[in-house]
Each structure stands twice: as C-alpha cells, then as structure tokens.
Design a protein around this motif. Structure first.
Motif, short mmCIF file in Angstrom:
data_model
loop_
_atom_site.label_atom_id
_atom_site.label_comp_id
_atom_site.label_asym_id
_atom_site.label_seq_id
_atom_site.Cartn_x
_atom_site.Cartn_y
_atom_site.Cartn_z
N LYS A 69 0.82 -1.20 0.00
CA LYS A 69 0.00 0.00 0.00
C LYS A 69 0.86 1.26 0.00
CE LYS A 69 -3.65 -0.12 2.53
NZ LYS A 69 -4.56 -0.11 3.70
N LEU A 72 2.31 1.64 -3.52
CA LEU A 72 1.28 2.09 -4.45
C LEU A 72 0.97 3.57 -4.26
CD1 LEU A 72 -1.20 -0.92 -4.50
CD2 LEU A 72 0.27 -0.15 -6.36
N ASN A 73 0.90 4.01 -3.01
CA ASN A 73 0.65 5.42 -2.75
C ASN A 73 1.80 6.29 -3.26
OD1 ASN A 73 -1.88 5.14 -1.59
ND2 ASN A 73 -1.06 4.88 0.46
N GLN A 74 3.04 5.80 -3.12
CA GLN A 74 4.19 6.55 -3.62
C GLN A 74 4.14 6.67 -5.15
OE1 GLN A 74 6.53 8.20 -1.92
NE2 GLN A 74 7.28 8.93 -3.88
N VAL A 75 3.80 5.58 -5.82
CA VAL A 75 3.69 5.60 -7.28
C VAL A 75 2.56 6.53 -7.70
CG1 VAL A 75 3.10 4.20 -9.31
CG2 VAL A 75 4.71 3.32 -7.62
N LYS A 76 1.45 6.48 -6.98
CA LYS A 76 0.31 7.36 -7.28
C LYS A 76 0.71 8.83 -7.14
CE LYS A 76 -4.23 8.54 -5.57
NZ LYS A 76 -5.16 8.37 -4.45
N ASP A 77 1.40 9.15 -6.06
CA ASP A 77 1.84 10.53 -5.85
C ASP A 77 2.81 10.97 -6.94
OD1 ASP A 77 0.31 10.68 -3.57
OD2 ASP A 77 1.98 10.27 -2.20
N ASP A 78 3.75 10.10 -7.30
CA ASP A 78 4.70 10.44 -8.36
C ASP A 78 3.98 10.65 -9.69
OD1 ASP A 78 6.73 10.22 -6.53
OD2 ASP A 78 7.38 8.22 -7.19
N LEU A 79 3.00 9.81 -9.98
CA LEU A 79 2.25 9.93 -11.22
C LEU A 79 1.42 11.21 -11.25
CD1 LEU A 79 1.58 8.51 -13.86
CD2 LEU A 79 -0.30 7.37 -12.71
N GLU A 80 0.83 11.57 -10.12
CA GLU A 80 0.06 12.82 -10.05
C GLU A 80 0.97 14.03 -10.23
OE1 GLU A 80 -2.14 12.72 -6.42
OE2 GLU A 80 -3.68 11.41 -7.24
N THR A 83 1.77 14.04 -14.05
CA THR A 83 0.64 14.46 -14.90
C THR A 83 0.24 15.89 -14.60
OG1 THR A 83 -0.95 13.51 -13.35
CG2 THR A 83 -0.26 12.13 -15.22
#
Length: 89
Positions: A69, A72-80, A83
């Motif tokens: 988790k 996944l949150n780190q990847v989500k933050d990096d992706l946001e 983008t």
C-alpha cells in the motif's frame, strides 16, 4: 481533483438536476446519496476488518499488504506530480 470536471460543468450538471428533480427534492436526494455512500464505506471497512482479523487468526503476515500500500501510494503521488506538470502546459 473531482473526476476532471470543471466548475462550469458542475454548474451545468446542477442546473440540469434542478430542472429534472426540482429544487425542493435536491436536498433529499443528496441526503440519500450521502447515507448510501456511508453505508458502502462502513460495509467496506467491516469486510477489511474481517479479512485482517481472519488473516491474523490464521497466522498470515499482513504487514506485506501495508508495504504494498505504501509503494502504491508513492507511485500514485509520483504519477500525479508528473501528470500535473503536463496538464499545466
């Protein structure tokens, strides 16, 4: 970020909702949707609690899911972040 909907689009949706349901019915509909979302959230939390309790009872290591988790949150933050910089251009 609300599903990539701008303020003008939200205003238009609210206008259509008022035209279809009437201004007196909108608070009642919103209240019902809020209660439904709360029930769904509570049910989801109960299921998560039961799964965790059963896993711990059977000796299954649940710390792996916490690590996943976090990743996944780190990847989500990096992706946001990535983008977000693209959207601004």
């Amino acid at each position: 970020m609300f599903l990539f909907i701008s303020g003008a689009e939200i205003t238009f949706i609210l206008f259509i909702a008022i035209m279809v349901f009437g201004a007196d019915k909108l608070p009642e509909i919103a209240r019902g949707l809020g209660k439904g979302m709360r029930v769904l959230k509570d049910a989801t939390n109960d299921i998560k609690h039961e799964i965790t309790k059963t896993a711990e009872k059977n000796g299954i290591d649940t710390s792996v899911t916490d690590d996943i988790k976090k990743e996944l949150n780190q990847v989500k933050d990096d992706l946001e972040d990535f983008t977000g910089s693209i959207k601004r251009k």
